[in-house]
Enzyme design. Structure first.
Site, PDB file in Angstrom:
ATOM      1  N   GLY A 124       0.801  -1.205   0.000  1.00  0.00           N
ATOM      2  CA  GLY A 124       0.000   0.000   0.000  1.00  0.00           C
ATOM      3  C   GLY A 124       0.842   1.267   0.000  1.00  0.00           C
TER       4      GLY A 124
ATOM      5  N   THR B 275      -9.966  -0.991  -1.997  1.00  0.00           N
ATOM      6  CA  THR B 275     -10.089   0.392  -2.456  1.00  0.00           C
ATOM      7  C   THR B 275     -10.640   0.530  -3.878  1.00  0.00           C
ATOM      8  OG1 THR B 275      -7.786   0.395  -3.206  1.00  0.00           O
ATOM      9  CG2 THR B 275      -8.229   1.173  -0.952  1.00  0.00           C
TER      10      THR B 275
ATOM     11  N   TYR C 255     -18.226   1.258  -1.216  1.00  0.00           N
ATOM     12  CA  TYR C 255     -16.893   1.504  -0.647  1.00  0.00           C
ATOM     13  C   TYR C 255     -16.980   2.380   0.601  1.00  0.00           C
ATOM     14  CZ  TYR C 255     -12.326   3.638   0.002  1.00  0.00           C
ATOM     15  OH  TYR C 255     -11.160   4.117   0.560  1.00  0.00           O
TER      16      TYR C 255
ATOM     17  N   LYS D 135     -16.201   1.337   4.548  1.00  0.00           N
ATOM     18  CA  LYS D 135     -15.191   2.022   5.364  1.00  0.00           C
ATOM     19  C   LYS D 135     -15.819   2.611   6.633  1.00  0.00           C
ATOM     20  CE  LYS D 135     -11.414   2.708   4.642  1.00  0.00           C
ATOM     21  NZ  LYS D 135     -10.233   1.936   5.129  1.00  0.00           N
TER      22      LYS D 135
ATOM     23  N   TRP E 261      -7.943  11.647  -1.421  1.00  0.00           N
ATOM     24  CA  TRP E 261      -7.194  11.902  -2.641  1.00  0.00           C
ATOM     25  C   TRP E 261      -5.714  11.547  -2.472  1.00  0.00           C
ATOM     26  CZ3 TRP E 261      -9.025  16.842  -5.626  1.00  0.00           C
ATOM     27  CH2 TRP E 261     -10.429  16.848  -5.701  1.00  0.00           C
TER      28      TRP E 261
END
Length: 327
Positions: A10, A63, A126, A130, A151
């Site tokens: 990641g 993601t 999504y 989360k 972002w």
């Protein structure tokens, strides 16, 4: 201090490893698949127990925003149940957990930057997964910091900066959404923020300000403005450049709906941990410079140096962005 971060590949994990390099006061151990697989809850505690962390950083996640609409069960297994298992494992080990979350827990209808107490209302699977993860983390471990960010980009992984540079190498014009706003955030800055928070947790045994925090780049823009800054910076370093043409989100339909406003206020984090992200243009320029110079086989500039190498200033009225290409 030893940090175990979930997710070997990641952007935040890579940023933490880089940030800790050469330091004697912190060690970062990345733990990921197949040893730790958030979709297989039985792997979580054994993997973290072996890592022997002082703090667990829960960064791994599902993601794929659009794909999540078709893979709801998997998204929730990883982002909700899996995140909860990570926090539970940290609690069993007697250590805090720092969990990464997202601006997508909001619907983007607020006029202004979101603060931590604003009502959540995710628009898609999504964001909902989360948000469920935040709730699972809070329930499993009272010693939690939940960092919502937005972002995210970095020199590694898939992200908007890499997408823009790739597209600019193939075409003269790129259409980018101009009616979605937010704070571009470098994973390198997120890593610094986590290390500041971890130092506070490690140095203050009576720390009581656990809970939800927002952390994002300093300043705001929209996706097309972000794209212009990326490509102007790239051109300054001899990299690819293309003209950016603004379009509305409605002209670039996606399976999952994105919030039109992803702006996050980081004031609470700055007040508690005495650290704020650099201005977003500076951090973005640093990453673009690294990527362009990597392509050209040149030595990389030091972090923060890119802002001194660019034409100044980038006019604010050309800084208009949001992500319709890559989360």
């Amino acid at each position: 201090m030893r940090l175990a971060v979930t997710g070997r590949e990641g952007q935040v994990a890579a940023g933490l490893i880089e940030a800790a390099r050469g330091r004697n006061d912190v060690e970062v151990v990345a733990v990921g698949r197949p040893v730790l697989d958030l979709a297989r809850s039985d792997t979580v505690f054994p993997a973290l127990e072996v890592a022997r962390p002082d703090i667990v950083v829960s960064a791994a996640a599902y993601t794929a925003v659009d794909q999540a609409e078709d893979e709801k069960e998997l998204a929730f297994a990883i982002n909700a149940a899996g995140a909860g298992k990570v926090a539970e494992a940290a609690a069993k080990l007697g250590v805090p957990v720092i969990h990464l979350s997202t601006d997508y827990v909001f619907d983007g209808t607020k006029d202004g930057a979101y603060i931590e107490t604003d009502a959540t209302a995710p628009l898609g699977v999504y964001g909902a997964s989360k948000l469920a993860g935040e709730q699972a983390v809070a329930a499993a471990n009272p010693h939690h910091l939940i960092l919502r960010t937005a972002w995210v980009y970095s020199p590694s992984g898939k992200n908007f900066i890499k997408t823009m540079l790739r597209l600019a190498g193939d075409r003269d014009e790129i259409t980018v959404v101009a009616d979605q706003w937010g704070n571009p955030t470098s994973a390198l800055d997120i890593a610094d923020a986590i290390l500041h928070a971890a130092a506070k947790l490690g140095g203050d045994k009576n720390f009581a300000a656990f809970g939800i925090y927002h952390f994002a780049g300093n300043g705001e823009t929209n996706w097309s403005g972000f794209a212009r800054h990326i490509l102007d910076t790239s051109r300054a370093f001899g990299g690819p450049h293309a003209h950016v043409r603004d379009i509305a989100a409605a002209q670039y339909p996606t399976k999952a709906k994105r919030p039109p406003n992803s702006r996050l206020s980081s004031a609470k984090f700055a007040g508690v941990f005495a650290w704020r992200a650099p201005e977003w243009r500076s951090s973005a320029a640093t990453v673009v410079a690294r990527l362009v110079r990597d392509r050209r086989g040149s030595s990389l500039p030091l972090r923060g140096a890119a802002k001194d190498l660019l034409p100044k200033p980038v006019p604010s009225d050309t800084t208009t962005v949001k992500d319709s290409l890559q989360r």
